[in-house]
Design an enzyme around this catalytic site. Structure first.
Site: not given
Length: 424
Positions: A28, A130-131
DNA sequence: TCTGGGGTCCTAGGACCC
DNA sequence: TCTGGGGTCCTAGGACCC
């Protein structure tokens, strides 16, 4: 992997020793939009690192999309929260610096991270920009998983210039919960035996998939921590919350048998919407905007090689009353003309003369692969001609950028939409 | 100068069929 | 002259995620 097989997965895994459990990482990016903006600014010669000052990434207030998308640690210390208005943020922290978002840059950095992670496994699910979830099961044993996480963390920082949190666990849910513990630049484990000490003491609102509507209901039932939910009677929870209840109870107990979806899946629906710079109450103008939105949607649809079966139009009034109408198409299509015809029909169905419209959206659902398109008598020469036109326009857009081609007679709508990011 | 935009999944209720 | 019930498909709206 089918649902039926998923059901027996736990039996399979439980029959092996600890080392055969799945090994999952959740990576993350810390303050993704803000970090990536910071790195990009530094690369372009900026003297300041906006991660070190009170700063936020925000929308554009003049376009009435003034909300906080990301914040620096210093901005967070002022009490600024994601998704609140920039107006409120400025009250909390008068000196806060505001930067605008740039999704092209975010996509670039997201891809860089993904490519680095690919060196560790190809079983990566891009859960959001973003993960990522990584399934490392077949690559290593438990004792080296932490070391891999450390190596990834170090390399991302050194090679890409930003930091990540990594959650280490035996399923996706626990890995995701772990990566959320303390930030930034941290690695946390959450193995089954750690659930009581690390997860159960947390407020129930911290549990994945528990939002602001459900939490107050749990509070009324005297359930305030994840542990209290875990120990609650599953039947009671399931009766009150249905399917969602079963899921939240299992999550609270750390149960999650879902697979890392590493195969690139096509979207189930494609939509675009826009908050208008001013409220609009003229149907003709709304129709123009619906046309421009439809062009965006069908352009993306064609790039996926998908056809749509249902069309959906969404409206939001100035009082934030949302409504939507959807309708089926006779034949699945990716044609701008056909989808616009349906969208226009839906708009006129639902539009009340006096409403002041703040937001309009067009989306298509029930998508099928273009190859699966059934040969149909209805697929006439005229359709083929329209298809060719769409294709030529797409090619020009691909070559010269999305906004090159504008349809005559929609200048206003086009001007509004030009201000938006077009998804690739 | 108050409140984004992209999604996924679920549910309730109506229509319709047998 | 009383008013089933199972199943499927469809739509509108809601909850949640980042």
């Amino acid at each position: 992997m089918t649902k039926a097989l998923d059901k027996y997965k736990h039996i399979f895994y439980n029959n092996f020793g600890d080392n055969m459990k799945r090994q999952i990482l959740h990576v993350d990016v810390n303050n993704a939009f803000l970090s990536w903006t910071a790195v990009d600014m530094l690369k372009k010669g900026s003297k300041i690192d906006i991660r070190e000052i009170p700063a936020i990434i925000g929308g554009d207030e003049t376009k009435r999309s003034g909300i906080v998308l990301a914040k620096s640690m210093k901005a967070k210390e002022c009490g600024i929260r994601t998704a609140e208005t920039i107006y409120q943020a400025r009250i909390k922290c008068p000196g806060v610096k505001i930067y605008s978002s740039d999704f092209k840059i975010y996509r670039e950095y997201s891809d860089k991270l993904y490519n680095l992670l690919l060196e560790y496994t190809d079983k990566i699910e891009r859960f959001s920009i973003d993960e990522c979830f990584l399934d490392m099961t077949q690559y290593l044993m438990k004792d080296t998983l932490i070391n891999k996480a450390k190596e990834i963390s170090k390399r991302v920082k050194e090679e890409l210039g930003f930091t990540v949190n990594i959650g280490v666990a035996h399923n996706k849910l626990l890995a995701k919960m772990a990566s959320d513990f303390t930030k930034p630049d941290k690695i946390h484990t959450l193995y089954e035996e750690e659930i009581p000490t690390k997860m159960w003491k947390l407020p129930v609102s911290e549990l994945f998939m528990l939002g602001k509507k459900t939490v107050p209901k749990l509070y009324n039932m005297q359930i305030r921590t994840i542990g209290e939910l875990a120990k609650a009677d599953k039947n009671v929870i399931s009766k009150k919350f249905g399917k969602h209840g079963i899921q939240m109870w299992e999550y609270a107990n750390g149960i999650d048998n879902s697979e890392v979806q590493y195969k690139q899946e096509k979207p189930k629906g494609v939509g675009n919407s826009i908050t208008l710079p001013q409220n609009i109450n003229e149907i003709e103008k709304l129709e123009e905007i619906v046309l421009a939105l439809t062009e965006q949607v069908t352009y993306r649809l064609r790039r996926y090689d998908l056809l749509a079966t249902t069309v959906n139009v969404q409206l939001r009034t100035k009082d934030f009353i949302d409504s939507s109408h959807q309708g089926k198409l006779q034949i699945a299509t990716d044609s701008t003309k056909e989808i616009y015809a349906k969208a226009k029909e839906l708009l006129n169905q639902m539009y009340k003369k006096t409403s002041e419209i703040r937001l309009i959206g067009v989306r298509v659902d029930n998508l099928i692969e273009k190859e699966e398109q059934q040969l149909s008598l209805f697929h006439s020469q005229k359709d083929k001609k329209q298809e060719k036109l769409d294709k030529v326009v797409d090619e020009l857009k691909n070559k010269y950028g999305y906004n090159t081609i504008t349809r005559a007679g929609k200048l206003n709508a086009g001007d509004i939409l030009k201000l938006k990011d077009i998804k690739k």
